[in-house]
Design an enzyme around this catalytic site. Sequence first.
Site, PDB file in Angstrom:
ATOM      1  N   LYS A  39       0.837  -1.202   0.000  1.00 45.64           N
ATOM      2  CA  LYS A  39       0.000   0.000   0.000  1.00 45.64           C
ATOM      3  C   LYS A  39       0.873   1.253   0.000  1.00 45.64           C
ATOM      4  CE  LYS A  39      -3.837  -2.380   2.321  1.00 45.64           C
ATOM      5  NZ  LYS A  39      -4.838  -2.319   3.428  1.00 45.64           N
ATOM      6  N   TYR A  68     -12.101  -3.488  -3.866  1.00 48.81           N
ATOM      7  CA  TYR A  68     -12.734  -3.524  -2.544  1.00 48.81           C
ATOM      8  C   TYR A  68     -14.261  -3.597  -2.660  1.00 48.81           C
ATOM      9  CZ  TYR A  68      -8.305  -2.515  -0.128  1.00 48.81           C
ATOM     10  OH  TYR A  68      -7.023  -2.578   0.405  1.00 48.81           O
ATOM     11  N   PHE A  90     -15.897   2.970   6.244  1.00 46.25           N
ATOM     12  CA  PHE A  90     -14.476   3.297   6.071  1.00 46.25           C
ATOM     13  C   PHE A  90     -14.047   3.315   4.610  1.00 46.25           C
ATOM     14  CE2 PHE A  90     -14.598  -1.347   6.895  1.00 46.25           C
ATOM     15  CZ  PHE A  90     -13.911  -1.837   5.779  1.00 46.25           C
ATOM     16  N   ARG A 143      -1.407 -14.376   4.161  1.00 48.38           N
ATOM     17  CA  ARG A 143      -2.260 -13.811   5.218  1.00 48.38           C
ATOM     18  C   ARG A 143      -1.580 -13.954   6.590  1.00 48.38           C
ATOM     19  NH1 ARG A 143      -6.732 -10.666   3.882  1.00 48.38           N
ATOM     20  NH2 ARG A 143      -7.540 -11.170   5.938  1.00 48.38           N
ATOM     21  N   THR A 203      -5.690  -7.774  10.358  1.00 49.24           N
ATOM     22  CA  THR A 203      -6.032  -6.520   9.658  1.00 49.24           C
ATOM     23  C   THR A 203      -5.683  -5.307  10.500  1.00 49.24           C
ATOM     24  OG1 THR A 203      -7.836  -7.670   8.530  1.00 49.24           O
ATOM     25  CG2 THR A 203      -7.942  -5.253   8.605  1.00 49.24           C
ATOM     26  N   ARG A 209       2.488  -6.701   9.769  1.00 51.01           N
ATOM     27  CA  ARG A 209       1.711  -5.637  10.433  1.00 51.01           C
ATOM     28  C   ARG A 209       2.050  -5.544  11.918  1.00 51.01           C
ATOM     29  NH1 ARG A 209      -3.884  -7.473   7.429  1.00 51.01           N
ATOM     30  NH2 ARG A 209      -3.872  -6.014   5.665  1.00 51.01           N
ATOM     31  N   ASN A 240      -2.020  -0.078   7.266  1.00 49.99           N
ATOM     32  CA  ASN A 240      -1.540  -1.425   7.613  1.00 49.99           C
ATOM     33  C   ASN A 240      -0.674  -2.068   6.532  1.00 49.99           C
ATOM     34  OD1 ASN A 240      -3.545  -2.072   5.829  1.00 49.99           O
ATOM     35  ND2 ASN A 240      -4.777  -3.268   7.263  1.00 49.99           N
ATOM     36  N   HIS A 262      -1.828  -5.559   1.453  1.00 49.53           N
ATOM     37  CA  HIS A 262      -3.040  -6.332   1.161  1.00 49.53           C
ATOM     38  C   HIS A 262      -2.632  -7.721   0.695  1.00 49.53           C
ATOM     39  CE1 HIS A 262      -6.895  -7.560  -0.611  1.00 49.53           C
ATOM     40  NE2 HIS A 262      -6.159  -8.055  -1.592  1.00 49.53           N
ATOM     41  N   GLU A 320      -8.943 -10.933  -7.926  1.00 51.29           N
ATOM     42  CA  GLU A 320      -8.109  -9.745  -7.728  1.00 51.29           C
ATOM     43  C   GLU A 320      -6.914  -9.718  -8.690  1.00 51.29           C
ATOM     44  OE1 GLU A 320      -7.113  -9.949  -3.590  1.00 51.29           O
ATOM     45  OE2 GLU A 320      -9.164  -9.502  -2.941  1.00 51.29           O
TER      46      GLU A 320
HETATM   47  P1  IDP Z   1      -7.634  -7.214   5.076  1.00 54.09           P
HETATM   48  O1  IDP Z   1      -6.861  -6.131   4.373  1.00 54.09           O
HETATM   49  O2  IDP Z   1      -6.874  -7.767   6.251  1.00 54.09           O
HETATM   50  O3  IDP Z   1      -8.149  -8.274   4.148  1.00 54.09           O
HETATM   51  P2  IDP Z   1     -10.379  -6.190   5.165  1.00 54.09           P
HETATM   52  O4  IDP Z   1     -11.358  -6.446   6.271  1.00 54.09           O
HETATM   53  O5  IDP Z   1     -10.607  -6.871   3.860  1.00 54.09           O
HETATM   54  O6  IDP Z   1      -8.922  -6.510   5.735  1.00 54.09           O
HETATM   55  O7  IDP Z   1     -10.353  -4.617   4.952  1.00 54.09           O
HETATM   56  C1  IDP Z   1      -9.677  -4.065   3.851  1.00 54.09           C
HETATM   57  C2  IDP Z   1      -8.882  -2.885   4.318  1.00 54.09           C
HETATM   58  O8  IDP Z   1      -9.780  -1.847   4.717  1.00 54.09           O
HETATM   59  C3  IDP Z   1      -7.992  -3.123   5.525  1.00 54.09           C
HETATM   60  O9  IDP Z   1      -6.725  -3.675   5.188  1.00 54.09           O
HETATM   61  C4  IDP Z   1      -7.851  -1.729   6.094  1.00 54.09           C
HETATM   62  O10 IDP Z   1      -6.881  -0.995   5.341  1.00 54.09           O
HETATM   63  C5  IDP Z   1      -9.217  -1.135   5.802  1.00 54.09           C
HETATM   64  N1  IDP Z   1     -10.125  -1.280   6.926  1.00 54.09           N
HETATM   65  C6  IDP Z   1     -10.819  -2.375   7.280  1.00 54.09           C
HETATM   66  N2  IDP Z   1     -11.571  -2.152   8.360  1.00 54.09           N
HETATM   67  C7  IDP Z   1     -11.364  -0.866   8.687  1.00 54.09           C
HETATM   68  C8  IDP Z   1     -11.882  -0.021   9.732  1.00 54.09           C
HETATM   69  O11 IDP Z   1     -12.678  -0.427  10.565  1.00 54.09           O
HETATM   70  N3  IDP Z   1     -11.407   1.256   9.738  1.00 54.09           N
HETATM   71  C9  IDP Z   1     -10.516   1.730   8.817  1.00 54.09           C
HETATM   72  N4  IDP Z   1     -10.017   0.966   7.823  1.00 54.09           N
HETATM   73  C10 IDP Z   1     -10.435  -0.312   7.757  1.00 54.09           C
HETATM   74 MG    MG Z   2      -9.598  -8.228   2.695  1.00 52.37          MG
END
Ligand code: IDP
Ligand code: MG
Length: 151
Positions: A10, A50, A58, A86, A92, A103, A113, A116, A127
């Site tokens: 990212k 996404y 968010f 993962r 996350t 992370r 974070n 991805h 993807e």
């Molecule tokens: P992942 O990246 O671990 O797969 P996802 O739940 O798919 O997590 O969420 C995608 C991305 O959206 C996360 O990596 C993070 O950057 C962002 N994100 C997810 N949940 C939140 C939140 O509650 N607040 C702010 N950003 C979030």
């Molecule tokens: Mg995800």
Amino acid sequence: MSERSLVLLKPDALQRGLAGRVISRLEDRGLQIVGLKLMQMDMPTAQRHYAEHVEKPFFAGLASFMMSRPLIAMAVQGKNAVEVVRKTMGSTNPQNAEPGTIRGDMAVDIGRNLIHGSDSVESAERELAIFFAEDELLDYQREVEPWVTES
Ligand code: IDP
Ligand code: MG
């Protein structure tokens, strides 16, 4: 079972100069890089990538962060690559990520974070098609492979 996963380094990873170290973590694990590009995300790509989060509160902040600066898209391959990525990434929310994960060692905020990784083999296929044309994913032999994976 050899799989491919989509990894995004990212914009925060590049801005902080951590791209090389993050890539090294994945290489250290034995994953093979089979596709890689520097790019800047646009809104159609953010919405497609996404799709499951478009309606979430968010999403606006996430999309604007992901589009704000260049990122690196990578395809990595290896045994159980999706789950391996993962686990190497960590949770996350970096606040919950275990030390030893990317992370957990290099990030503190869920909105910054660093990385991805596809969450399933089906997501990976979907993807990868967003970020790479078929001929941008290279199928090539690594001489080290028998020392990484038994079969
Ligand atoms: P992942 O990246 O671990 O797969 P996802 O739940 O798919 O997590 O969420 C995608 C991305 O959206 C996360 O990596 C993070 O950057 C962002 N994100 C997810 N949940 C939140 C939140 O509650 N607040 C702010 N950003 C979030
Ligand atoms: Mg995800």
